[in-house]
Design a protein around this motif. Structure first.
Motif, PDB file in Angstrom:
ATOM      1  N   ASN A  26       0.831  -1.203   0.000  1.00 32.06           N
ATOM      2  CA  ASN A  26       0.000   0.000   0.000  1.00 32.06           C
ATOM      3  C   ASN A  26       0.870   1.258   0.000  1.00 32.06           C
ATOM      4  N   PRO A  27       0.366   2.350  -0.565  1.00 33.49           N
ATOM      5  CA  PRO A  27       1.156   3.588  -0.603  1.00 33.49           C
ATOM      6  C   PRO A  27       1.255   4.287   0.748  1.00 33.49           C
ATOM      7  N   ASP A  28       0.392   3.957   1.690  1.00 34.10           N
ATOM      8  CA  ASP A  28       0.440   4.576   3.016  1.00 34.10           C
ATOM      9  C   ASP A  28       1.124   3.659   4.021  1.00 34.10           C
ATOM     10  N   THR A  29       2.264   3.099   3.604  1.00 36.92           N
ATOM     11  CA  THR A  29       3.060   2.221   4.455  1.00 36.92           C
ATOM     12  C   THR A  29       4.482   2.736   4.547  1.00 36.92           C
ATOM     13  N   VAL A  30       5.187   2.270   5.562  1.00 34.92           N
ATOM     14  CA  VAL A  30       6.619   2.554   5.731  1.00 34.92           C
ATOM     15  C   VAL A  30       7.296   1.240   6.099  1.00 34.92           C
ATOM     16  N   VAL A  31       8.289   0.841   5.313  1.00 30.31           N
ATOM     17  CA  VAL A  31       9.006  -0.410   5.565  1.00 30.31           C
ATOM     18  C   VAL A  31      10.360  -0.113   6.192  1.00 30.31           C
ATOM     19  N   ALA A  32      10.901  -1.080   6.919  1.00 29.48           N
ATOM     20  CA  ALA A  32      12.238  -0.954   7.498  1.00 29.48           C
ATOM     21  C   ALA A  32      13.290  -1.283   6.447  1.00 29.48           C
ATOM     22  N   GLU A  33      14.510  -0.851   6.707  1.00 27.51           N
ATOM     23  CA  GLU A  33      15.596  -1.054   5.743  1.00 27.51           C
ATOM     24  C   GLU A  33      15.891  -2.523   5.476  1.00 27.51           C
ATOM     25  N   ASP A  34      15.606  -3.403   6.452  1.00 31.55           N
ATOM     26  CA  ASP A  34      15.915  -4.825   6.263  1.00 31.55           C
ATOM     27  C   ASP A  34      14.679  -5.683   6.020  1.00 31.55           C
ATOM     28  N   THR A  35      13.524  -5.061   5.820  1.00 30.41           N
ATOM     29  CA  THR A  35      12.279  -5.827   5.653  1.00 30.41           C
ATOM     30  C   THR A  35      12.365  -6.813   4.497  1.00 30.41           C
ATOM     31  N   PHE A  36      12.733  -6.348   3.326  1.00 32.59           N
ATOM     32  CA  PHE A  36      12.739  -7.220   2.154  1.00 32.59           C
ATOM     33  C   PHE A  36      13.868  -8.246   2.227  1.00 32.59           C
ATOM     34  N   LEU A  37      15.019  -7.849   2.764  1.00 37.07           N
ATOM     35  CA  LEU A  37      16.127  -8.792   2.918  1.00 37.07           C
ATOM     36  C   LEU A  37      15.726  -9.955   3.807  1.00 37.07           C
ATOM     37  N   ARG A  38      15.046  -9.656   4.901  1.00 36.44           N
ATOM     38  CA  ARG A  38      14.645 -10.705   5.829  1.00 36.44           C
ATOM     39  C   ARG A  38      13.581 -11.615   5.217  1.00 36.44           C
ATOM     40  N   LEU A  39      12.658 -11.020   4.470  1.00 38.93           N
ATOM     41  CA  LEU A  39      11.597 -11.834   3.862  1.00 38.93           C
ATOM     42  C   LEU A  39      12.131 -12.690   2.720  1.00 38.93           C
ATOM     43  N   LEU A  40      13.100 -12.173   1.983  1.00 39.17           N
ATOM     44  CA  LEU A  40      13.721 -12.985   0.934  1.00 39.17           C
ATOM     45  C   LEU A  40      14.453 -14.183   1.541  1.00 39.17           C
ATOM     46  N   GLU A  41      15.197 -13.922   2.609  1.00 40.58           N
ATOM     47  CA  GLU A  41      15.919 -15.009   3.279  1.00 40.58           C
ATOM     48  C   GLU A  41      14.944 -16.051   3.819  1.00 40.58           C
ATOM     49  N   PHE A  42      13.868 -15.585   4.429  1.00 35.65           N
ATOM     50  CA  PHE A  42      12.862 -16.509   4.959  1.00 35.65           C
ATOM     51  C   PHE A  42      12.203 -17.303   3.842  1.00 35.65           C
ATOM     52  N   SER A  43      11.806 -16.611   2.782  1.00 36.95           N
ATOM     53  CA  SER A  43      11.068 -17.258   1.696  1.00 36.95           C
ATOM     54  C   SER A  43      11.907 -18.318   0.998  1.00 36.95           C
ATOM     55  N   GLU A  44      13.193 -18.041   0.862  1.00 39.19           N
ATOM     56  CA  GLU A  44      14.042 -19.000   0.163  1.00 39.19           C
ATOM     57  C   GLU A  44      14.389 -20.210   1.031  1.00 39.19           C
ATOM     58  N   SER A  45      14.038 -20.151   2.301  1.00 39.30           N
ATOM     59  CA  SER A  45      14.276 -21.292   3.190  1.00 39.30           C
ATOM     60  C   SER A  45      13.066 -22.211   3.282  1.00 39.30           C
ATOM     61  N   LYS A  46      11.957 -21.826   2.632  1.00 41.64           N
ATOM     62  CA  LYS A  46      10.712 -22.575   2.739  1.00 41.64           C
ATOM     63  C   LYS A  46      10.333 -23.223   1.413  1.00 41.64           C
ATOM     64  N   GLU A  47       9.778 -24.404   1.522  1.00 40.94           N
ATOM     65  CA  GLU A  47       9.224 -25.066   0.349  1.00 40.94           C
ATOM     66  C   GLU A  47       7.707 -24.913   0.357  1.00 40.94           C
ATOM     67  N   ASN A  48       7.140 -24.931  -0.809  1.00 39.70           N
ATOM     68  CA  ASN A  48       5.691 -24.862  -0.946  1.00 39.70           C
ATOM     69  C   ASN A  48       5.112 -23.596  -0.311  1.00 39.70           C
ATOM     70  N   LEU A  49       5.850 -22.498  -0.450  1.00 36.83           N
ATOM     71  CA  LEU A  49       5.451 -21.247   0.189  1.00 36.83           C
ATOM     72  C   LEU A  49       4.449 -20.495  -0.667  1.00 36.83           C
ATOM     73  N   GLY A  50       3.392 -20.032  -0.028  1.00 33.29           N
ATOM     74  CA  GLY A  50       2.390 -19.228  -0.709  1.00 33.29           C
ATOM     75  C   GLY A  50       2.650 -17.751  -0.511  1.00 33.29           C
ATOM     76  N   ILE A  51       1.847 -17.101   0.331  1.00 31.03           N
ATOM     77  CA  ILE A  51       1.945 -15.665   0.569  1.00 31.03           C
ATOM     78  C   ILE A  51       2.495 -15.435   1.974  1.00 31.03           C
ATOM     79  N   VAL A  52       3.343 -14.416   2.097  1.00 33.39           N
ATOM     80  CA  VAL A  52       3.917 -14.062   3.389  1.00 33.39           C
ATOM     81  C   VAL A  52       3.455 -12.647   3.749  1.00 33.39           C
TER      82      VAL A  52
END
Length: 366
Positions: free
Chosen positions: A87-113
């Motif tokens: 959403n345009p009315d959000t603020v993310v942290a500097e490491d938000t996407f890095l952490r989610l990429l690391e998490f997502s790549e550690s999971k199999e059969n992953l849908g939405i996070v």
């Protein structure tokens, strides 16, 4: 390319500018792109993007296509292996996407996070993690019992499987988005995130709530509760049930009652007038232009220690990280006398929101 961040905008220029500043910082070490889809805004959002964010890919729709179609248009242009619907009315942290990429790549059969969302006061937003809204659960929520609607069984800071996530922040592989055919364009606004989360489950994917990273969602700005809110929301729920469950007279009655009752309760909402005794400007130097605009005393502070009650804290994002701003807000939410605003980098306004219902406040200065 690793990641495409898709932001659908409609008439929230100032919040969008703040959002883009945070996303820029969060993708600085990622092979990523930002795509803004503008649904025919009238507040010159497109001009702002072209002037301040030339690297952002801007798609300017000639009409307001709504949430589902607008996001689908953006995803069609995306090059990333992963998508973040934001959403345009959000603020993310500097490491938000890095952490989610690391998490997502550690999971199999992953849908939405999804992740932990807080509002402009620092309060946790329970829609960050939800259950499938069966008729009984939705009706109980209407009368004030959200036990079967929100996933209260999962701690706000936990990482765990969950059924339904919120469209303000959805992180997933583009391949999964395409397989489940993205957002259903039968929905104009509301319900499409429930639908897509449920489609992922039906395809055998596991959705996850990742409470180890926090994002601000001002919420009241992009989902203003006007007189048509209840009709749109329960109309969306009607589409969801007709698609995925057997239609029944009980649900139709519930929808009609829900529209009337929800509108009644929304009309009773009274916006509290806040009392600000002092402004606390968290920065390394005085901002004379801002001081001239504010009518109260402005106290310059170099850190976030010993914030006085009934103060408005103004974070200077020129010197503070977004992660530190978010962290302070979510750990000080219990002091309801303190409110928050953010001065985006290289900007001439401060912006914030005091609850999850009312429209946000912008204070401009030159």
């Amino acid at each position: 390319m690793k990641l495409s961040v898709i932001i659908l905008n409609y008439n929230v220029k100032y919040f969008l500018e703040l959002c883009l500043r945070s996303v820029e910082a969060a993708i600085s070490n990622i092979d990523a792109e930002i795509i803004v889809v503008d649904n025919n805004s009238e507040d010159f959002s497109g001009h702002m993007i072209k002037a301040l964010f030339p690297e952002v890919r801007l798609i300017e729709n000639k009409e307001n296509y709504g949430f589902s179609k607008g996001n689908n248009i953006g995803v069609l242009q995306a090059k990333g292996d992963y998508l973040c619907i934001l959403n345009p009315d959000t603020v993310v942290a500097e490491d938000t996407f890095l952490r989610l990429l690391e998490f997502s790549e550690s999971k199999e059969n992953l849908g939405i996070v999804g992740c932990k969302l807080i509002d402009g006061k620092g309060d946790f937003l329970p829609e960050s993690k939800r259950k499938i809204p069966y008729v009984k659960a939705a009706f109980k929520k209407l009368v004030g019992n959200s036990e079967d609607y929100y996933a209260h069984n999962i701690n706000d800071k936990d990482v765990n499987q969950v059924e339904i996530l919120v469209g303000a922040f959805m992180f997933l592989k583009k391949a999964v988005y395409n397989e489940i055919e993205g957002f259903d364009e039968d929905y104009f606004m509301y319900g499409e995130d429930i639908d897509m989360s449920y489609k992922a489950l039906k395809q055998g994917y596991n959705n996850f709530y990742y409470g180890a990273t926090t994002v601000i969602h001002f919420k009241g700005e992009s989902t203003l509760r006007d007189k048509n809110y209840a009709r749109r929301f329960y109309g969306a729920m009607r589409i969801f049930y007709k698609k995925h469950f057997n239609k029944n007279m009980l649900f139709d009655l519930f929808v009609r009652s829900g529209i009337r009752l929800t509108y009644f309760f929304r009309k009773q909402h009274i916006h509290k007038i806040k009392t600000v005794n002092k402004y606390m400007f968290i920065s390394d130097s005085v901002n004379k232009e801002l001081e001239q605009v504010l009518s109260k005393d402005v106290i310059l502070k170099s850190d976030l220690k010993n914030i006085e009650k009934q103060s408005e804290v103004i974070f200077d994002a020129n010197v503070l990280s977004f992660k530190s701003i978010i962290s302070f807000m979510e750990t000080n939410f219990l002091d309801t006398s303190i409110t928050f605003k953010i001065l985006p980098k290289n900007s001439n306004f401060v912006i914030g929101s005091d609850d999850a219902v009312s429209q946000g406040e912008v204070i401009s200065f030159n």
